[in-house]
Every structure is written in structure tokens, then in C-alpha cells.
Design an enzyme around this catalytic site. Structure first.
Site, mmCIF file in Angstrom:
data_model
loop_
_atom_site.group_PDB
_atom_site.id
_atom_site.type_symbol
_atom_site.label_atom_id
_atom_site.label_comp_id
_atom_site.label_asym_id
_atom_site.label_seq_id
_atom_site.Cartn_x
_atom_site.Cartn_y
_atom_site.Cartn_z
ATOM 1 N N ILE A 14 16.529 39.809 39.515
ATOM 2 C CA ILE A 14 16.527 41.201 39.059
ATOM 3 C C ILE A 14 15.913 41.290 37.659
ATOM 4 O O ILE A 14 15.123 42.194 37.361
ATOM 5 C CB ILE A 14 17.964 41.775 39.056
ATOM 6 C CG1 ILE A 14 18.478 41.934 40.497
ATOM 7 C CG2 ILE A 14 18.014 43.120 38.325
ATOM 8 C CD1 ILE A 14 19.951 42.351 40.583
ATOM 9 N N GLN A 144 35.315 35.456 44.855
ATOM 10 C CA GLN A 144 34.712 35.757 43.546
ATOM 11 C C GLN A 144 35.729 36.337 42.550
ATOM 12 O O GLN A 144 35.438 37.322 41.870
ATOM 13 C CB GLN A 144 33.572 36.753 43.707
ATOM 14 C CG GLN A 144 32.311 36.174 44.340
ATOM 15 C CD GLN A 144 31.092 37.016 44.057
ATOM 16 O OE1 GLN A 144 31.113 38.227 44.281
ATOM 17 N NE2 GLN A 144 30.038 36.415 43.563
ATOM 18 N N TYR A 147 33.905 36.080 39.180
ATOM 19 C CA TYR A 147 32.751 36.995 39.060
ATOM 20 C C TYR A 147 33.219 38.454 39.058
ATOM 21 O O TYR A 147 32.762 39.274 38.255
ATOM 22 C CB TYR A 147 31.819 36.713 40.237
ATOM 23 C CG TYR A 147 30.484 37.413 40.221
ATOM 24 C CD1 TYR A 147 29.371 36.813 39.635
ATOM 25 C CD2 TYR A 147 30.309 38.643 40.851
ATOM 26 C CE1 TYR A 147 28.123 37.436 39.659
ATOM 27 C CE2 TYR A 147 29.072 39.270 40.873
ATOM 28 C CZ TYR A 147 27.983 38.662 40.280
ATOM 29 O OH TYR A 147 26.763 39.287 40.314
ATOM 30 N N GLY A 178 24.239 46.302 44.492
ATOM 31 C CA GLY A 178 24.864 45.664 45.641
ATOM 32 C C GLY A 178 24.162 44.349 45.905
ATOM 33 O O GLY A 178 23.717 43.675 44.969
HETATM 34 N N1 CAA Z 1 36.949 37.964 54.024
HETATM 35 C C1 CAA Z 1 38.055 37.507 54.633
HETATM 36 N N2 CAA Z 1 38.249 36.230 54.954
HETATM 37 C C2 CAA Z 1 37.274 35.348 54.642
HETATM 38 C C3 CAA Z 1 36.089 35.754 53.983
HETATM 39 C C4 CAA Z 1 35.958 37.112 53.677
HETATM 40 N N3 CAA Z 1 34.855 37.596 53.067
HETATM 41 N N4 CAA Z 1 35.317 34.661 53.776
HETATM 42 C C5 CAA Z 1 35.996 33.611 54.301
HETATM 43 N N5 CAA Z 1 37.161 34.026 54.819
HETATM 44 C C6 CAA Z 1 38.184 33.225 55.488
HETATM 45 C C7 CAA Z 1 37.571 32.370 56.569
HETATM 46 O O1 CAA Z 1 37.452 33.105 57.764
HETATM 47 C C8 CAA Z 1 38.555 31.258 56.670
HETATM 48 O O2 CAA Z 1 39.674 31.655 57.413
HETATM 49 P P1 CAA Z 1 40.450 30.632 58.345
HETATM 50 O O3 CAA Z 1 40.962 29.558 57.423
HETATM 51 O O4 CAA Z 1 41.513 31.474 58.936
HETATM 52 O O5 CAA Z 1 39.428 30.115 59.324
HETATM 53 C C9 CAA Z 1 39.035 31.051 55.236
HETATM 54 O O6 CAA Z 1 38.736 32.306 54.560
HETATM 55 C C10 CAA Z 1 38.318 29.949 54.540
HETATM 56 O O7 CAA Z 1 36.916 30.156 54.728
HETATM 57 P P2 CAA Z 1 35.842 29.067 54.341
HETATM 58 O O8 CAA Z 1 36.151 27.770 55.021
HETATM 59 O O9 CAA Z 1 34.458 29.636 54.486
HETATM 60 O O10 CAA Z 1 36.197 28.893 52.810
HETATM 61 P P3 CAA Z 1 35.401 28.178 51.725
HETATM 62 O O11 CAA Z 1 36.395 27.877 50.692
HETATM 63 O O12 CAA Z 1 34.546 27.084 52.263
HETATM 64 O O13 CAA Z 1 34.351 29.300 51.207
HETATM 65 C C11 CAA Z 1 33.697 31.278 50.092
HETATM 66 C C12 CAA Z 1 34.789 30.577 50.907
HETATM 67 C C13 CAA Z 1 33.281 30.443 48.880
HETATM 68 C C14 CAA Z 1 34.311 32.548 49.611
HETATM 69 C C15 CAA Z 1 32.464 31.540 50.969
HETATM 70 O O14 CAA Z 1 32.879 32.263 52.099
HETATM 71 C C16 CAA Z 1 31.414 32.352 50.263
HETATM 72 O O15 CAA Z 1 30.591 31.825 49.507
HETATM 73 N N6 CAA Z 1 31.398 33.667 50.451
HETATM 74 C C17 CAA Z 1 30.425 34.570 49.837
HETATM 75 C C18 CAA Z 1 31.020 35.247 48.645
HETATM 76 C C19 CAA Z 1 30.058 36.303 48.155
HETATM 77 O O16 CAA Z 1 29.877 37.349 48.762
HETATM 78 N N7 CAA Z 1 29.410 36.049 47.023
HETATM 79 C C20 CAA Z 1 28.449 36.984 46.505
HETATM 80 C C21 CAA Z 1 27.339 36.224 45.893
HETATM 81 S S1 CAA Z 1 25.961 37.294 45.478
HETATM 82 C C22 CAA Z 1 26.452 38.070 44.097
HETATM 83 O O17 CAA Z 1 27.460 37.791 43.527
HETATM 84 C C23 CAA Z 1 25.546 39.143 43.607
HETATM 85 C C24 CAA Z 1 26.232 40.448 43.552
HETATM 86 O O18 CAA Z 1 26.556 40.898 42.461
HETATM 87 C C25 CAA Z 1 26.445 41.211 44.782
#
Ligand code: CAA
Length: 241
Positions: A14, A144, A147, A178
Site C-alpha cells: 500500500i 491477530q 495486530y 480491508g
Molecule cells: N475463525 C474461527 N475459527 C478459526 C479461524 C477463524 N478465522 N481460523 C482458524 N480457526 C480454527 C480452526 O478451524 C481450528 O479449529 P479446530 O481446532 O476445531 O480444527 C483452530 O482454529 C486452529 O486452527 P489452525 O490449526 O489453523 O491454527 P493455527 O494456530 O495453525 O493458525 C491462524 C491460526 C494463525 C489464525 C491462521 O488461521 C491465520 O493465519 N489466519 C489468518 C489471520 C488473518 O486474517 N490475518 C490477516 C493478515 S492480512 C492483514 O493483517 C492486513 C489487514 O489489515 C487486513
């Protein structure tokens, strides 16, 4: 004389779009970056925008770096606090490093970058500060806590400083992008992005960095002088604050 704009994290994502748009609109732009020398060198060669390397989480480096920018280009009229990082993890697995790196880079940087330039803006009776927060500071995001906390803090900072600065011709606003198609978003696991994030976006696509840059251009313009302390959401309808 062209107004001088500093964009933190201004050589990639960005920030690169913001730096480029400001230059195209006639501003004298300085882009800061933290560590990716190759990307910064390429950006400078392609755009002609000078790049400055320092860590926005370090106050001394910010104060010294901004002094250098002012010596090179002139007093800073516009500051875009854009630099940011992610260290995503479920909170119960998060390390102190993941917490503090994000708070220092995404929140404490606003003090570090803004404090050295605010007095000059007040004295000259003009300034534009735009803080790039995030949808995830508004709504919170699984994975997050660090964050989301930092980006929500950016909004509080924006509103408080806007009140203090309004009488001096300095506006302070925030933009909450977003999910934008940058390296940061592309680092989100593919399955998470496709199954959990994209279906939440009513316009059915990621945003473009240029769409955020256009928001910045408006907020820094003379036309936006009555807008301060505001939060502009640009998220494809994903969250309506
Ligand atoms: N909502 C609800 N449940 C979730 C979920 C979510 N978004 N993500 C994961 N879970 C659940 C999984 O289904 C899993 O459930 P079970 O144990 O029942 O199977 C449990 O949480 C664990 O999931 P993971 O094994 O995937 O967990 P992890 O520790 O390996 O990783 C995480 C979790 C790091 C959050 C990964 O899912 C991730 O990176 N998510 C993306 C987060 C995100 O959106 N980041 C934004 C980056 S971009 C940005 O920040 C720019 C901006 O300003 C928009």
C-alpha cells in the site's frame, strides 16, 4: 514549492502505491523502509522517489531520519503512517516477541514518527497526518490479537491528536483498509483466505493498493480541511463500522 510528504513503509505494498500517487499529484515524497534493500532500490530506480532506511519502532532512528528528510527536501507537511507488520498466531500460542514486535511497529511507531514533525506543522499552521489502520482494528480478527490491538490503538491516537491539532491547521485521519492484494495478505494461508476471508467481502475481490492511495490523496488535499479525526473504511463492504 511542492509540499513534502513522508510515507513510512513507502516502498512496498500500500505504501508504494501511496508514495507513487503523491508524487504523481505533485508532492515531494520521501519513502521510508525498514529492511528490504532490494525492493527499496528497485522502487527508487523505477519511481525516482528517494528512500530512507530506518526502523519506525525506534524513536531515535525516526527523529534522526526525519531530520535528514527535512534537510534534503524541506519541512514535512504530510505524514502517512503506513508501515506495518503481521505476526499472526492464536493468542494462546503467541510469544512475547510476536506481541511486542507488532505493537512497537504498528502502534508505537505513530508516536515515533509523528512527535518529531508535529511541532513544525503546528508552527507553520498546516499539516496532514494519515494513519493507515485496518479493518481488523475495527472488528478484531482471529489470529491477530496483537495486530488488532495495535490498529485499534491507531484509531484512538488519531482521534485524540485530531482534537489537539485542529486549531493549528493540522488534520489527523485514519484509513481502515480491508483485505488488499499485497504481500501481507498473500501471506495468509491460501485456504484461510479462500474459505474464510473472501466469502466475507461483498464486492467479491481483494482491494487494490491504488484504491487506498486515492483515499490518502483526498485526505491530504486542501479540499479535506474540514475532515479530521475521521476513520475512512475501504474494505469492499466487509465491515460497516
Ligand atoms: N475463525 C474461527 N475459527 C478459526 C479461524 C477463524 N478465522 N481460523 C482458524 N480457526 C480454527 C480452526 O478451524 C481450528 O479449529 P479446530 O481446532 O476445531 O480444527 C483452530 O482454529 C486452529 O486452527 P489452525 O490449526 O489453523 O491454527 P493455527 O494456530 O495453525 O493458525 C491462524 C491460526 C494463525 C489464525 C491462521 O488461521 C491465520 O493465519 N489466519 C489468518 C489471520 C488473518 O486474517 N490475518 C490477516 C493478515 S492480512 C492483514 O493483517 C492486513 C489487514 O489489515 C487486513
Amino acid at each position: 514549492m511542492a509540499r513534502v510528504a513522508v510515507v513510512s513503509g513507502g516502498s512496498r505494498g500500500i505504501g508504494a502505491a501511496v508514495s507513487t500517487a503523491l508524487k504523481a499529484a505533485g508532492y515531494s515524497v520521501a519513502a521510508t523502509y525498514a529492511g528490504n534493500d532490494a525492493a527499496a532500490t528497485k522502487f527508487k530506480a523505477e519511481t525516482g522517489i528517494p528512500v530512507y532506511k530506518w526502523d519506525v519502532s525506534n524513536y531515535k532512528q525516526c527523529a534522526e531520519g526525519l531530520k535528514q528528510v527535512e534537510a534534503d527536501l524541506g519541512p514535512v507537511d504530510i505524514l502517512v503512517n503506513n508501515a506495518g507488520i503481521t505476526r499472526d498466531s492464536a493468542f494462546h500460542k503467541m510469544t512475547p516477541e510476536q506481541w511486542f514486535e507488532v505493537i512497537n511497529t504498528n502502534l508505537n511507531s505513530l508516536f515515533n514518527m509523528t512527535r518529531p514533525v508535529i511541532e513544525g506543522m503546528r508552527e507553520r499552521g498546516f499539516g496532514r497526518i494519515v494513519n493507515i489502520s485496518s479493518i481488523n482494528g475495527q472488528k478484531g480478527q482471529f489470529g491477530q490479537t496483537n495486530y488488532s490491538a495495535a490498529k485499534a490503538g491507531d484509531l484512538g491516537f488519531t482521534k485524540a491528536l485530531a482534537q489537539e491539532s485542529a486549531g493549528k491547521g493540522v488534520t489527523v485521519n485514519a484509513i481502515c483498509p480491508g483485505y488488499i492484494g499485497t504481500e501481507m495478505v498473500k501471506a495468509v494461508p491460501k485456504e484461510v483466505l479462500e474459505k474464510s476471508i473472501l466469502p466475507q467481502i461483498p464486492v467479491r475481490r481483494l482491494g487494490e493498493p491504488e484504491e487506498i492511495a486515492r483515499c490518502v490523496l483526498f485526505l491530504v488535499s486542501d479540499d479535506a480541511g474540514f475532515i479530521t479525526g475521521s476513520t475512512l473504511s475501504a474494505n469492499g463492504g466487509q465491515y460497516m463500522a
